[in-house]
Design an enzyme around this catalytic site. Sequence first.
Site, PDB file in Angstrom:
ATOM      1  N   LEU A  79     -13.641  36.518  10.429  1.00  0.00           N
ATOM      2  CA  LEU A  79     -12.918  35.329   9.986  1.00  0.00           C
ATOM      3  C   LEU A  79     -11.426  35.617   9.982  1.00  0.00           C
ATOM      4  CD1 LEU A  79     -15.162  34.099   7.036  1.00  0.00           C
ATOM      5  CD2 LEU A  79     -14.789  32.932   9.199  1.00  0.00           C
ATOM      6  N   TYR A 135     -11.533  49.009  16.015  1.00  0.00           N
ATOM      7  CA  TYR A 135     -12.028  48.675  14.679  1.00  0.00           C
ATOM      8  C   TYR A 135     -13.123  49.635  14.233  1.00  0.00           C
ATOM      9  CZ  TYR A 135     -13.070  46.103  10.483  1.00  0.00           C
ATOM     10  OH  TYR A 135     -13.241  45.779   9.161  1.00  0.00           O
ATOM     11  N   THR A 176      -8.416  35.866  -2.528  1.00  0.00           N
ATOM     12  CA  THR A 176      -8.414  35.232  -1.213  1.00  0.00           C
ATOM     13  C   THR A 176      -9.731  35.529  -0.500  1.00  0.00           C
ATOM     14  OG1 THR A 176      -7.402  37.175  -0.150  1.00  0.00           O
ATOM     15  CG2 THR A 176      -5.897  35.457  -0.941  1.00  0.00           C
ATOM     16  N   GLY A 177      -9.961  34.825   0.588  1.00  0.00           N
ATOM     17  CA  GLY A 177     -11.066  35.135   1.478  1.00  0.00           C
ATOM     18  C   GLY A 177     -12.428  35.210   0.823  1.00  0.00           C
TER      19      GLY A 177
END
Length: 391
Positions: A272, A234, A50-51
């Site tokens: 994203l 984060y 994915t991604g």
Amino acid sequence: MIIKPKFRGFICTTAHPQGCKENVRKQVNYVEDKGTINDVKNVLVLGSSTGYGLASSIVSGVACNAKVIGVSYEKEPTEKRTASPGWYNTEALGQFFNEKGLEYIKVNGDAFSNEVKEEVINLIKEHMGKVDLIIYSLAAPKRKDPNTGELYSSCLKTIGEPFTCKTVDFHTGEIMDVTMPVATEEEIEGTRKVMGGEDWIMWMEALSKAGVLNENAKTIAYSYIGPRVTDPIYREGTIGGAKKDLEKSVAKIDEILASVNGKSYISINKALVTQASAAIPIVPLYSALLYKLMKEQGTHEGCIEQIYRLFEEVYGDRELNLDEEGRIRMDDWEMAEPLQSTVKEIWPGIETSNVYELTDLAEMRNEFFRLFGFNVEGIDYEADVDITTVK
């Protein structure tokens, strides 16, 4: 079976095989339209389903005509339950590669384990001889140390003191405050063990010891920094601590690669929509605002656009955009000062009543659904489909 999206919290528990295949097709078509990139022929992608990892596999094969081994750990389908989207993605990619005369070798297993490392090394020897590029794009909630058997878990918490921030429920558009708790030392270390650089180093040591690294071999691991508004949760939290550990691993890996005149890089990519980022408070709301602003400026990129540009820098005619720490800054358009100044200006005024006006939340929600093969244009979601395969 007629498949509809089903949710458990922020996690979609179903996936649509036809939608996933169409997502892959669109990325393949984008790369074909962009053209070829040379100088890399054998690629190993760790975290390929994915991604950014999926995009790396596509660019490697379609743009570079490289043989690709993709490693991911995906849930296979049963007669009653769909597979994970990554399983459908890699099945579809294998089909597209085969149609184009390209070679994609899928390994579905725990990349953290010694057994998968040994399996991959044997596949490199059999199909490639040696590998030119290793992409490290693994993301997982847990990791078992292959040598001690100890199981580590990652967590999303702050370090030092709690942090309260606003976030958005992208299903409803409701803006709310959430407070993130402080991690214990054990949780900080567990997150580092899962998401830090230890496994990347172990992979490179194993490949080097097996003699399957080509002359001038490169390896790239993907990371993220982000703006100051997300720092407490984060970059300065448990995940950011693990990412810093990943980035510090470059020095050790460069020592490993010295015998083949190789080089390791960290690529700092842009924000994203991913399965993981959707569950991080503040990040979905920031991403929705970022998407709107970057689309207005014509600088928005998805995974495939970002990775194609990265490969152009590493293997094409573009000059590497390195920061003072030697990291490749693929987030350069996101972090441009004029854009971030606008983010700071708009951010305090975002409320439930105006979130769809000030941000691109509606499209970001659609993009989240597309990760699982839903809301993809051209797919009949009322049609009965075979969930055990990709056709």
